[in-house]
Design an enzyme around this catalytic site. Structure first.
Site, mmCIF file in Angstrom:
data_model
loop_
_atom_site.group_PDB
_atom_site.id
_atom_site.type_symbol
_atom_site.label_atom_id
_atom_site.label_comp_id
_atom_site.label_asym_id
_atom_site.label_seq_id
_atom_site.Cartn_x
_atom_site.Cartn_y
_atom_site.Cartn_z
ATOM 1 N N ASN A 141 9.446 -64.292 2.699
ATOM 2 C CA ASN A 141 8.034 -64.230 2.300
ATOM 3 C C ASN A 141 7.241 -65.432 2.805
ATOM 4 O OD1 ASN A 141 5.758 -63.410 0.336
ATOM 5 N ND2 ASN A 141 6.296 -65.473 -0.362
ATOM 6 N N TYR B 165 -1.727 -66.299 13.720
ATOM 7 C CA TYR B 165 -1.135 -65.743 12.489
ATOM 8 C C TYR B 165 -0.951 -64.225 12.611
ATOM 9 C CZ TYR B 165 -1.098 -64.458 7.462
ATOM 10 O OH TYR B 165 -0.794 -63.947 6.231
ATOM 11 N N LYS C 47 2.480 -61.755 12.451
ATOM 12 C CA LYS C 47 2.695 -60.687 11.464
ATOM 13 C C LYS C 47 3.001 -59.362 12.170
ATOM 14 C CE LYS C 47 2.187 -63.207 7.769
ATOM 15 N NZ LYS C 47 3.315 -63.475 6.892
ATOM 16 N N SER D 158 1.218 -58.698 6.988
ATOM 17 C CA SER D 158 -0.181 -58.852 6.577
ATOM 18 C C SER D 158 -1.005 -57.764 7.266
ATOM 19 C CB SER D 158 -0.704 -60.225 7.025
ATOM 20 O OG SER D 158 -2.114 -60.267 6.977
#
Ligand SMILES: NC(=O)c1ccc[n+]([C@@H]2O[C@H](COP(=O)([O-])OP(=O)(O)OC[C@H]3O[C@@H](n4cnc5c(N)ncnc54)[C@H](O)[C@@H]3O)[C@@H](O)[C@H]2O)c1
Length: 257
Positions: A95, A161, A165, A148
């Protein structure tokens, strides 16, 4: 926080990274409440201890594992401790993930490398270490990555980012080939905007995301934990290589904040 289903994780051993607060913490709380022994990791040592104490007080068996989830020697140590102490690892939830916003044209190499290390390398090598243990046990297992909505939709200042993901979701699909023969399933949960200690530092976060989310509010950590627990439960044994988006409908329309 509400407590929705009971999948019965009694006797299961779980590792959850980046879980001192936010989504990971709620996942640990619910897993422990449903009977799992939970190894709660956070890079912030105090937070890891405080959080595991909170989970234990709430009626669960939780062990603090402070350390950097992207550090390969720490990963080896954490998985070895869990396996030695309980003889098995059944569930791994990678996570931990960091969100370093920044304009693409000025994005510094140090930020890119850190995002890649924590979000990707940490997940990749934790999965490798845990899957070796699961293969040895011969009892299968469940692995879950936290992705995400930014792995599905472009989002301003989140190129690095979002890329990690999307990569995690491909990693899960790819690992179907490697892990299914050992009865290990591997999926991702992809949260949309979620109210956590971190996101609520922005005083406008709740209002803005309530306005632009079709269901009228951002997610609560319990919304994400509900999906996560299902995906690592025995009810999801035949689901692998999939991503479950939990975003109140945001990706269907995707207006920018
Ligand atoms: N909150 C959201 O709106 C949202 C939306 C989509 C996806 N996510 C993803 O969900 C996951 C959890 O996000 P969050 O907002 O609940 O958590 P967060 O950003 O508040 O971080 C949770 C914890 O992770 C720890 N951490 C950071 N780097 C670490 C490392 N290298 N090793 C171990 N621990 C580390 C932090 O100390 C923190 O306590 C992340 O992967 C994030 O990318 C969050």
């Amino acid at each position: 926080m509400k407590h929705i289903n009971n999948y019965g994780f009694t006797g299961k051993v779980a590792i959850v990274t980046g879980a001192g607060q936010g989504i990971g913490f709620e996942i640990c709380r619910q897993l422990a409440k449903q009977g799992a022994v939970v190894f709660l990791n956070d890079i912030d040592e105090d937070l890891a201890h405080e959080a595991s104490l909170k989970v234990s007080k709430d009626g669960g068996n939780c062990i603090a594992c402070p350390g950097d989830s992207s550090d390969l020697s720490f990963i080896e140590k954490m998985t070895a401790v869990a396996a030695d102490r309980y003889g098995c690892i059944d569930i791994v939830i990678a996570n931990a993930g960091i969100t370093l916003f920044g304009d693409f044209f000025d994005y510094p190499p140090a930020s890119l490398h850190r995002v890649l290390d924590v979000n990707l390398a940490g997940t990749f090598f934790l999965t490798q270490a845990a899957a070796k243990q699961m293969r040895k046990q011969g009892t299968g297992g469940s692995i879950l990555f936290t992705s995400s909505v930014t792995g599905h939709q472009a989002h301003k200042d989140l190129a690095a980012y979002g890329m990690t993901k999307a990569a995690l979701e491909m990693l899960a699909r790819n690992l179907v080939l490697e892990l299914a023969p050992f009865k290990i399933n591997v999926n991702t949960v992809a949260p949309g905007a979620t109210l956590t200690e971190r996101t609520m530092e922005d005083p406008n976060y709740n209002r803005i995301w309530s306005e632009i989310t079709p269901m009228g509010r951002p997610a609560l950590t319990s919304d994400i934990a509900a999906a996560a627990l299902f995906l690592v439960s025995d009810h999801a044994r035949h689901i692998t290589g999939q991503s479950l988006i939990v975003d109140g409908g945001w990706t269907a329309t995707s207006p920018s904040p």
